[in-house]
Design a protein around this motif. Structure first.
Motif, mmCIF file in Angstrom:
data_model
loop_
_atom_site.group_PDB
_atom_site.id
_atom_site.type_symbol
_atom_site.label_atom_id
_atom_site.label_comp_id
_atom_site.label_asym_id
_atom_site.label_seq_id
_atom_site.Cartn_x
_atom_site.Cartn_y
_atom_site.Cartn_z
ATOM 1 N N LEU A 1 0.854 -1.352 0.127
ATOM 2 C CA LEU A 1 0.033 -0.173 0.221
ATOM 3 C C LEU A 1 0.865 1.481 0.004
ATOM 4 O O LEU A 1 0.557 2.152 -0.496
ATOM 5 C CB LEU A 1 -1.018 -0.069 1.332
ATOM 6 N N THR A 2 2.091 1.246 0.526
ATOM 7 C CA THR A 2 2.872 2.326 0.720
ATOM 8 C C THR A 2 3.644 2.524 -0.553
ATOM 9 O O THR A 2 4.173 3.836 -0.732
ATOM 10 C CB THR A 2 3.808 2.123 2.039
ATOM 11 N N VAL A 3 3.844 1.743 -1.515
ATOM 12 C CA VAL A 3 4.453 1.842 -2.723
ATOM 13 C C VAL A 3 3.475 1.677 -4.057
ATOM 14 O O VAL A 3 3.952 1.626 -5.093
ATOM 15 C CB VAL A 3 5.723 0.849 -2.741
ATOM 16 N N GLY A 4 2.211 1.661 -3.731
ATOM 17 C CA GLY A 4 1.267 1.279 -4.682
ATOM 18 C C GLY A 4 0.721 2.732 -5.590
ATOM 19 O O GLY A 4 0.948 3.729 -5.069
ATOM 20 N N ARG A 5 0.504 2.284 -6.805
ATOM 21 C CA ARG A 5 -0.335 3.300 -7.382
ATOM 22 C C ARG A 5 -1.311 2.746 -8.175
ATOM 23 O O ARG A 5 -1.623 1.650 -8.448
ATOM 24 C CB ARG A 5 0.650 4.189 -8.497
ATOM 25 N N THR A 6 -2.193 3.781 -8.967
ATOM 26 C CA THR A 6 -3.314 3.295 -9.725
ATOM 27 C C THR A 6 -3.285 4.178 -10.902
ATOM 28 O O THR A 6 -3.248 5.342 -10.732
ATOM 29 C CB THR A 6 -4.787 3.607 -8.968
ATOM 30 N N PRO A 7 -3.358 3.469 -11.895
ATOM 31 C CA PRO A 7 -3.470 4.332 -13.179
ATOM 32 C C PRO A 7 -4.518 5.372 -13.336
ATOM 33 O O PRO A 7 -5.714 5.087 -12.631
ATOM 34 C CB PRO A 7 -3.701 3.210 -14.481
#
Length: 438
Positions: free
Chosen positions: A384-390
């Motif tokens: 969750l701390t290194v995630g992203r969403t297009p």
């Protein structure tokens, strides 16, 4: 999609969105009800209606609704599941006709599409000062925002991570407590695991699933400093050396025999079952695979690490899942906001999400008593701390379409000898053209 396998959007859906937007232009939409202090109880009596897509985390959503209903018997949520492939069109049609539920569970990737078309209620005034939002999943909150206006909060989270089979690590002479921290290490480990023979392979790449690949290969590119999608007209997709580097890595993995031959036909239908077979040393998959792998193969010992990039100790993740939003035309906006407050509350984050060993949607809630009993959940929560969403209104056309440029590019890299510069240039041209039409 728990594995982001397929998210079809038909041309008719786009037409419905345009029709709904046109209706809104003829008569300005009513303003949202006056903001009131949000609580975790009812603002008014009477059942609330909610739609949620099938194919998501049904178990989690059912538990959340049951928890609300237990606390609020005077305004229970009546939940209806809509087939995933029909959900986008049904929402658009409902907004156009005025026949909408009070609140929605929406695949987060499609939120910008509806926000842009003004099909969701702007909740900025009611949500913006909530302290819980400071630690809410960044990927969810990014797509819940359009032009600095806020439209929803996380319902549940799916994140991608690197699952690895500790039993196969041990057999291959690898340290089962030291997963790879770079793509170079991953390749070395995969070679050793594949060398075990007997149908064992070091790695898994889903060869015919656009969504599975953005979920698991996309983060390898992000961790290597690349940008994938074009957010809008004029934006440049597939930027950075990491795109070519990762394509070369995946091509080499296939050529070395580290990927099962059957993976070439994987369209997402059996993706979630691959790791639990015990025949795959490492693969990118989602937090949902913890329970599935345990059910499939109770004796298998496995670990979870972050998906790495080219540089040692670089990492990234795809944050997926659903948002809770309010469709234009809802007559119970204040109660819908109270449901959102309920979902983000400390009690629900701990006693519903965490107790069921599902990811909390607030990063400050991952250190809880229930996750202590299942360290793998804590490991995957680090994503969750290194995630992203297009973030694009043309996600389906650019990325998730089975006929789209993303999957075409990957398949040419995996299974053909085309020059990678040409492969990238062709995909870039097509993605830019799609974004320009938005």
């Amino acid at each position: 999609m728990r594995t982001h396998s397929r998210w079809p959007v038909r041309a008719a859906t786009a037409a419905l969105l345009i029709t709904a937007a046109a209706c809104g232009q003829e008569e300005p939409p009513p303003a949202a009800p006056r903001a009131q202090a949000a609580t975790t109880t009812c603002a008014a009596k009477g059942d609330l209606t909610m739609w949620e897509r099938s194919g998501g985390n049904k178990q989690m959503v059912d538990m959340l609704v049951a928890a609300w209903n237990t606390k609020n018997p005077d305004c229970e949520i009546k939940l209806t599941y809509i087939p995933h492939t029909e959900m986008v069109g049904k929402i658009a049609q409902g907004v156009a006709s005025g026949e909408v539920p009070d609140l929605l569970g929406m695949d987060l990737i499609y939120a910008p599409q509806f926000e842009k078309e003004q099909q969701l209620v702007d909740l900025t005034g009611q949500l913006k000062d909530w302290p819980e939002l400071k630690t809410a999943s960044k990927g969810h909150m990014t797509v819940a925002t359009w032009e600095n206006r806020l439209y929803g909060v996380p319902l549940y989270a799916d994140v991608s991570a690197l699952f690895y089979n500790k039993d196969l690590f041990t057999r291959a002479g690898l340290d089962p407590d030291k997963p790879p921290t770079s793509l170079a290490e991953l390749r070395t480990y995969a070679d050793k695991i594949t060398a075990l023979g007997g149908g064992v392979k070091g790695y898994y790449l889903p060869g015919n699933c656009a969504g599975c690949n953005i979920f698991t290969v996309g983060p390898l590119m992000w961790a290597s400093g690349a940008t994938i999608e074009a957010a809008g007209p004029g934006d440049e997709p597939l930027v950075g050396d990491g795109v070519k580097q990762v394509l070369q890595f995946t091509r080499d993995m296939v050529a070395a025999g580290n990927v099962p031959e059957g993976a070439r036909a994987e369209n997402g239908e059996t993706f979630h079952l691959q790791f639990g077979s015990g025949k795959v040393g490492m693969m990118g998959t989602g937090n949902f695979n913890i329970t599935l792998a345990r059910q499939q193969n109770p004796k298998m010992s496995f670990g979870i690490a972050l998906l790495p990039g080219m540089t040692p100790n670089s990492s990234a993740s795809f944050i997926g899942g659903d948002l809770v939003v309010v469709p234009k035309g809802s007559k119970r906006v204040n109660d819908a906001v109270n449901v959102m407050k309920f979902l983000l509350s400390d009690e629900v984050q701990t006693e519903v999400y965490a107790k069921a060993l599902n990811l909390t949607t607030r990063t400050d809630m991952v250190n809880n008593k229930y996750f202590q009993a299942e360290p793998l959940v804590q490991d995957v929560a680090k994503a969750l701390t290194v995630g992203r969403t297009p973030y694009t209104v043309t996600f389906f056309e650019q990325i998730n379409s089975p006929q789209g440029p993303w999957l075409k590019m990957l398949q040419r890299a995996y299974y053909r000898d085309d020059a990678l510069d040409t492969v990238i240039a062709d995909a870039k041209k097509e993605m830019k053209a799609i974004a320009s039409r938005s």
